[in-house]
Design a protein around this motif. Structure first.
Motif, mmCIF file in Angstrom:
data_model
loop_
_atom_site.group_PDB
_atom_site.id
_atom_site.type_symbol
_atom_site.label_atom_id
_atom_site.label_comp_id
_atom_site.label_asym_id
_atom_site.label_seq_id
_atom_site.Cartn_x
_atom_site.Cartn_y
_atom_site.Cartn_z
ATOM 1 N N UNK A 215 -6.965 -22.070 -31.263
ATOM 2 C CA UNK A 215 -6.578 -20.789 -30.659
ATOM 3 C C UNK A 215 -5.613 -20.034 -31.563
ATOM 4 N N UNK A 216 -4.667 -20.749 -32.151
ATOM 5 C CA UNK A 216 -3.678 -20.121 -33.035
ATOM 6 C C UNK A 216 -4.349 -19.549 -34.281
ATOM 7 N N UNK A 217 -5.272 -20.322 -34.866
ATOM 8 C CA UNK A 217 -5.983 -19.857 -36.058
ATOM 9 C C UNK A 217 -6.797 -18.605 -35.740
ATOM 10 N N UNK A 218 -7.503 -18.617 -34.616
ATOM 11 C CA UNK A 218 -8.311 -17.448 -34.230
ATOM 12 C C UNK A 218 -7.442 -16.212 -34.046
ATOM 13 N N UNK A 219 -6.316 -16.362 -33.374
ATOM 14 C CA UNK A 219 -5.425 -15.226 -33.146
ATOM 15 C C UNK A 219 -4.808 -14.728 -34.450
ATOM 16 N N UNK A 220 -4.413 -15.673 -35.322
ATOM 17 C CA UNK A 220 -3.805 -15.284 -36.588
ATOM 18 C C UNK A 220 -4.794 -14.556 -37.487
ATOM 19 N N UNK A 221 -6.017 -15.077 -37.574
ATOM 20 C CA UNK A 221 -7.026 -14.421 -38.399
ATOM 21 C C UNK A 221 -7.417 -13.063 -37.816
ATOM 22 N N UNK A 222 -7.501 -12.980 -36.498
ATOM 23 C CA UNK A 222 -7.834 -11.708 -35.864
ATOM 24 C C UNK A 222 -6.736 -10.686 -36.114
ATOM 25 N N UNK A 223 -5.481 -11.127 -36.050
ATOM 26 C CA UNK A 223 -4.365 -10.213 -36.310
ATOM 27 C C UNK A 223 -4.382 -9.712 -37.748
ATOM 28 N N UNK A 224 -4.662 -10.618 -38.697
ATOM 29 C CA UNK A 224 -4.736 -10.204 -40.102
ATOM 30 C C UNK A 224 -5.917 -9.255 -40.318
ATOM 31 N N UNK A 225 -7.027 -9.525 -39.689
ATOM 32 C CA UNK A 225 -8.215 -8.666 -39.786
ATOM 33 C C UNK A 225 -7.902 -7.280 -39.221
ATOM 34 N N UNK A 226 -7.213 -7.240 -38.081
ATOM 35 C CA UNK A 226 -6.905 -5.953 -37.469
ATOM 36 C C UNK A 226 -5.910 -5.163 -38.321
ATOM 37 N N UNK A 227 -4.934 -5.852 -38.902
ATOM 38 C CA UNK A 227 -3.987 -5.156 -39.788
ATOM 39 C C UNK A 227 -4.696 -4.565 -40.997
ATOM 40 N N UNK A 228 -5.639 -5.332 -41.546
ATOM 41 C CA UNK A 228 -6.416 -4.815 -42.682
ATOM 42 C C UNK A 228 -7.266 -3.624 -42.255
ATOM 43 N N UNK A 229 -7.863 -3.701 -41.069
ATOM 44 C CA UNK A 229 -8.699 -2.614 -40.572
ATOM 45 C C UNK A 229 -7.863 -1.354 -40.324
ATOM 46 N N UNK A 230 -6.644 -1.528 -39.827
ATOM 47 C CA UNK A 230 -5.773 -0.376 -39.572
ATOM 48 C C UNK A 230 -5.359 0.328 -40.856
ATOM 49 N N UNK A 231 -5.404 -0.378 -41.963
ATOM 50 C CA UNK A 231 -5.011 0.226 -43.238
ATOM 51 C C UNK A 231 -6.138 1.014 -43.892
#
Length: 315
Positions: A215-231
């Motif tokens: 669960x932690x890995x999924x949330x962390x990767x999703x957060x990094x993906x979303x930060x990249x997408x926001x940029x």
């Protein structure tokens, strides 16, 4: 040689991700090998003197009176209060005994469920150091107590450790009960455990249950993906889908395909000219290239003749 190069790059990237997510020193909590007989119920029952009261409609004074009456009935049991805490940077728990308070940090990837169940396990471990007596462990996590009362092969690995330690203590003459208490109603021991858990500074260990790890890995990767997408400010698809999440799908595949084409703006009506080598369709009123976004703004019944292509083409 090429395979070895790609392999080394993969492991280098993986090591970097583990370091960024504070997982390079973490250890997975092994699942115990427990054989549960399906015809015999397994678990620890718990007391709930407040089960007939709805917390949203019950005043704190009522809960305090109920707890006072409960303690009168179980005055010969030594109380132990436990609580878990979870924030964006820390997961911790606390155990409150009559003369001492213990609090520890867990790995930040651990869930609040793990913190609550770890608090009960640590309380039992501390109780094992005392002479045999009557103890009652109070927890404000109803989900943890319910999970402990009905164990199965998919239960939390620490639940089996609690069951095993509880049974060994009972064999030594201890009498240990579990009880649920509502949180933040003024019960002194519970409030002390809550504060101690939030302010824990000592680190217990870095073991993580596999479920929490995933669960932690999924949330962390999703957060990094979303930060990249926001940029991606120059990406036109970001204006269509600003948040990284799944769109709902329709049962009808054809309708689902049409909706998807409308979302991304790629339809036969607006992009057919690319395949046919023709000029892009224009809106004669606005003198601009037609797009899916432009059609509902200008494509009303009064200006149908303003389009240089049919009004209702296939998408």
């Amino acid at each position: 040689m090429l395979d070895h190069l790609w392999s080394s790059r993969f492991f280098t990237r993986a090591a970097g991700l583990l370091h960024d997510f504070y997982l390079d020193t973490a250890q997975l909590l092994p699942n115990p090998v427990i054989l549960l007989t399906p015809w015999i119920p397994h678990g620890l029952k718990f007391l709930n003197p407040f089960e007939n009261y709805d917390k949203t409609n019950t005043a704190s004074d009522i809960y305090l009176q109920l707890f006072t009456h409960h303690r009168e009935l179980y005055h010969h049991f030594i109380p132990v209060f436990t609580d878990g805490s979870k924030s964006t940077t820390q997961t911790s728990f606390a155990c409150v005994f009559i003369n001492s308070t213990l609090s520890f940090q867990l790995h930040p990837s651990c869930s609040i469920f793990t913190a609550e169940i770890r608090a009960i396990l640590h309380s039992l471990s501390e109780i094992s150091n005392y002479p045999a007596d009557n103890y009652i462990i109070y927890s404000d996590s109803l989900s943890v107590l319910q999970a402990l009362s009905s164990l199965h092969r998919h239960s939390h690995p620490l639940a089996f450790s609690i069951l095993d330690l509880h049974d060994r203590l009972v064999c030594k003459g201890f009498s240990i009960l579990l009880c649920w208490v509502p949180s933040h109603v003024g019960i002194s021991g519970n409030e002390i455990a809550y504060i101690a858990a939030k302010n824990a500074s000592a680190v217990l260990d870095n073991s993580i249950p596999l479920k929490d790890f995933k669960c932690y890995i999924n949330l962390a990767l999703h957060s990094r993906w979303e930060n990249h997408w926001n940029s991606q400010s120059m990406n036109k698809l970001r204006s269509i889908k600003p948040v990284v999440e799944s769109w709902p799908t329709l049962n009808n595949r054809k309708a689902d395909t049409i909706v998807t084409r409308l979302r991304v703006g790629h339809t036969r009506y607006t992009h057919r000219h690319l395949l046919m080598g023709e000029q892009a369709p224009m809106c004669t009123q606005c003198n601009c290239i037609l797009s899916v976004l432009h059609i509902p703004l200008r494509g009303t019944s009064s200006d149908v003749t303003g389009f240089t292509t049919p009004r209702y083409p296939s998408v």
